[in-house]
Design an enzyme around this catalytic site. Structure first.
Site, PDB file in Angstrom:
ATOM      1  N   HIS A  25       0.850  -1.194   0.000  1.00 10.98           N
ATOM      2  CA  HIS A  25       0.000   0.000   0.000  1.00 10.98           C
ATOM      3  C   HIS A  25       0.882   1.239   0.000  1.00 10.98           C
ATOM      4  O   HIS A  25       1.052   1.922   1.012  1.00 10.98           O
ATOM      5  CB  HIS A  25      -0.923   0.012   1.218  1.00 10.98           C
ATOM      6  CG  HIS A  25      -1.993   1.048   1.145  1.00 10.98           C
ATOM      7  ND1 HIS A  25      -3.237   0.870   1.699  1.00 10.98           N
ATOM      8  CD2 HIS A  25      -2.018   2.286   0.592  1.00 10.98           C
ATOM      9  CE1 HIS A  25      -3.975   1.963   1.490  1.00 10.98           C
ATOM     10  NE2 HIS A  25      -3.243   2.831   0.828  1.00 10.98           N
ATOM     11  N   HIS A  27       1.662   4.551  -2.690  1.00  9.04           N
ATOM     12  CA  HIS A  27       1.323   5.259  -3.923  1.00  9.04           C
ATOM     13  C   HIS A  27       2.563   5.922  -4.511  1.00  9.04           C
ATOM     14  O   HIS A  27       3.297   6.608  -3.797  1.00  9.04           O
ATOM     15  CB  HIS A  27       0.258   6.325  -3.635  1.00  9.04           C
ATOM     16  CG  HIS A  27      -1.011   5.756  -3.110  1.00  9.04           C
ATOM     17  ND1 HIS A  27      -2.045   5.362  -3.932  1.00  9.04           N
ATOM     18  CD2 HIS A  27      -1.427   5.501  -1.838  1.00  9.04           C
ATOM     19  CE1 HIS A  27      -3.037   4.894  -3.195  1.00  9.04           C
ATOM     20  NE2 HIS A  27      -2.692   4.962  -1.923  1.00  9.04           N
ATOM     21  N   HIS A 206      -9.621   1.120  -1.748  1.00  9.30           N
ATOM     22  CA  HIS A 206      -9.526   1.839  -0.484  1.00  9.30           C
ATOM     23  C   HIS A 206     -10.894   1.865   0.199  1.00  9.30           C
ATOM     24  O   HIS A 206     -11.905   2.123  -0.433  1.00  9.30           O
ATOM     25  CB  HIS A 206      -9.069   3.277  -0.722  1.00  9.30           C
ATOM     26  CG  HIS A 206      -7.608   3.403  -1.011  1.00  9.30           C
ATOM     27  ND1 HIS A 206      -6.986   2.695  -2.008  1.00  9.30           N
ATOM     28  CD2 HIS A 206      -6.643   4.180  -0.441  1.00  9.30           C
ATOM     29  CE1 HIS A 206      -5.699   3.016  -2.034  1.00  9.30           C
ATOM     30  NE2 HIS A 206      -5.466   3.919  -1.099  1.00  9.30           N
ATOM     31  N   GLU A 208     -11.409   3.511   3.772  1.00  5.21           N
ATOM     32  CA  GLU A 208     -10.800   4.067   4.977  1.00  5.21           C
ATOM     33  C   GLU A 208     -11.818   4.754   5.869  1.00  5.21           C
ATOM     34  O   GLU A 208     -11.830   4.560   7.081  1.00  5.21           O
ATOM     35  CB  GLU A 208      -9.698   5.048   4.591  1.00  5.21           C
ATOM     36  CG  GLU A 208      -8.876   5.540   5.766  1.00  5.21           C
ATOM     37  CD  GLU A 208      -7.641   6.311   5.318  1.00  5.21           C
ATOM     38  OE1 GLU A 208      -6.670   6.349   6.075  1.00  5.21           O
ATOM     39  OE2 GLU A 208      -7.663   6.882   4.209  1.00  5.21           O
ATOM     40  N   ASP A 288       1.803   4.110   2.784  1.00  5.35           N
ATOM     41  CA  ASP A 288       0.835   4.925   2.067  1.00  5.35           C
ATOM     42  C   ASP A 288       1.506   5.954   1.146  1.00  5.35           C
ATOM     43  O   ASP A 288       1.736   5.677  -0.025  1.00  5.35           O
ATOM     44  CB  ASP A 288      -0.099   5.621   3.057  1.00  5.35           C
ATOM     45  CG  ASP A 288      -1.483   5.877   2.500  1.00  5.35           C
ATOM     46  OD1 ASP A 288      -1.687   5.688   1.291  1.00  5.35           O
ATOM     47  OD2 ASP A 288      -2.374   6.252   3.284  1.00  5.35           O
ATOM     48  N   ASP A 289       1.800   7.130   1.680  1.00  6.53           N
ATOM     49  CA  ASP A 289       2.440   8.225   0.939  1.00  6.53           C
ATOM     50  C   ASP A 289       3.570   8.760   1.809  1.00  6.53           C
ATOM     51  O   ASP A 289       3.450   9.836   2.403  1.00  6.53           O
ATOM     52  CB  ASP A 289       1.427   9.337   0.635  1.00  6.53           C
ATOM     53  CG  ASP A 289       0.202   8.812  -0.103  1.00  6.53           C
ATOM     54  OD1 ASP A 289       0.264   8.676  -1.332  1.00  6.53           O
ATOM     55  OD2 ASP A 289      -0.812   8.542   0.574  1.00  6.53           O
TER      56      ASP A 289
END
Length: 355
Positions: A25, A27, A206, A208, A288-289
């Protein structure tokens, strides 16, 4: 603004630094360092938000507001334009942002709608070149997931899936669904996901901030074999039981989701993740990011170790969940499992030597 470091004792630091990691996960747009965004903006003659610099481009605390985070994400995507750009950001993400943290394998989330006007093949060709060079230089393996923008139309999502199928390569394993759930509920995209399934693509999405019934929609209508985030599953005992029994993987991201107040209460407790683990769900951990949220693959494991008291056994179990949850074929999965178990055994041997 950056996140305050999480205090950890030397043994925790040894474990989280040496732990093998599986990244499911992460990006690509959100993995670009601020300095790289500034460089690419200069290359393409783009002004960044009234002259923002690498020092103030990311404001981690402001991302409690999802719309603000997505706005900055779009800024990053807008300056990644040609194959060389995609090669660069992919390589940097997989090496400095991956292999340097003992990430053995990553399934990279791409967001073609986040790069307006850039042909799909330009994205894929540049990313693939970066993947190959990163593996040659560091040994990290990777594949791709193409993300559909749920803030766009169902027709646009279907068109993107058709493009993925038309230009299918082995390194593209499946599709995902990202951006804001409030704007794009999952059922809106059932045709695109059905087409993806017919085309032999794996599927995830996703979930969330949505209600627990969104998990049912993902599994039964969209045909997903994984759920990204999914913290609200524990609000529904029946859905939790089903996901435990079916070994549905949940790709959790402690630091970014805590800032957004999804995986905890915005206070670093990560209570939702603890509830998911304690319920027996197949939980994996990723970032994630990472630079956009002031984290990295090591720091997300550190955050759980400190907040939840997790040691090597608990953290290693999360890594092995990641191995199980990959979309690799059986042969590649077994090879990844052997690499991970060897590194975990070495960490355990170091623990015993110090005892």
């Amino acid at each position: 603004m950056t996140l305050a470091p999480t205090a950890a004792d030397p043994e925790i630091e040894r474990i989280v630094a040496g732990l093998p990691k599986v990244s499911l996960h992460c990006h690509l747009i959100g993995s670009v360092q601020a300095t790289t965004i500034v460089d690419l903006a200069r290359k393409h003659g783009v002004d960044l938000d009234g002259g923002r610099t690498a020092d103030n481009l990311f404001d981690h605390a402001s991302y409690e507001d999802l719309d603000e985070f997505l706005r900055v994400l779009d800024v990053a995507g807008s300056v990644i334009r040609d194959a060389d750009d995609f090669h660069r950001v992919t390589y940097e993400s997989l090496t400095d942002g991956g292999a340097a943290h003992n990430v053995l394998y990553r399934e990279i989330f791409l967001s073609p709608p986040g790069h307006p006007g850039v042909p799909y093949r330009t994205i894929i060709d540049g990313v693939l070149a970066g993947m190959r060079d990163a593996e040659t230089d560091t040994g990290i393996q990777s594949r791709m997931i193409v993300g559909l923008n749920r803030n766009g139309s169902a027709a646009a999502a279907l068109e993107l899936v058709d493009t993925v199928i038309e230009h299918r390569i082995d390194e593209v394993l499946g599709i995902g669904l990202d951006y804001s759930e409030a704007v794009g509920p999952p059922e809106k995209f059932w045709k695109a996901f059905r087409r993806a399934g017919e085309g032999g693509l794996e599927r995830t999405a996703h979930s969330e901030s949505g209600p627990p019934h969104h998990i049912e929609t993902l599994l039964d209508l969209l045909g997903c074999s994984r759920v990204d985030h999914g913290y609200h599953v524990v609000d529904d005992p029946e859905m939790t039981r089903r996901c435990v029994e079916e070994r549905i993987p949940f790709t959790c991201t402690p630091v970014s989701s805590d800032i957004g107040r999804y995986s905890g209460s915005g206070d670093g407790t990560h209570l939702r993740i603890k509830q998911m683990v304690d319920a027996g769900l197949l939980v994996t951990i990723d970032s994630d990011d990472p630079p956009m949220f002031g984290t990295d693959p090591t720091h997300d494991f550190r955050a759980l170790a400190v907040a939840l008291g997790y040691g090597l056994d608990e953290l290693a179990a999360l890594t092995m969940n990641g191995v199980e949850a990959t979309w690799l074929d059986a042969t590649d999965t077994r090879a990844l499992e052997r690499r991970a178990r060897t590194m975990i055994a070495d960490l355990a041997a170091g623990r015993k030597a110090q005892a």
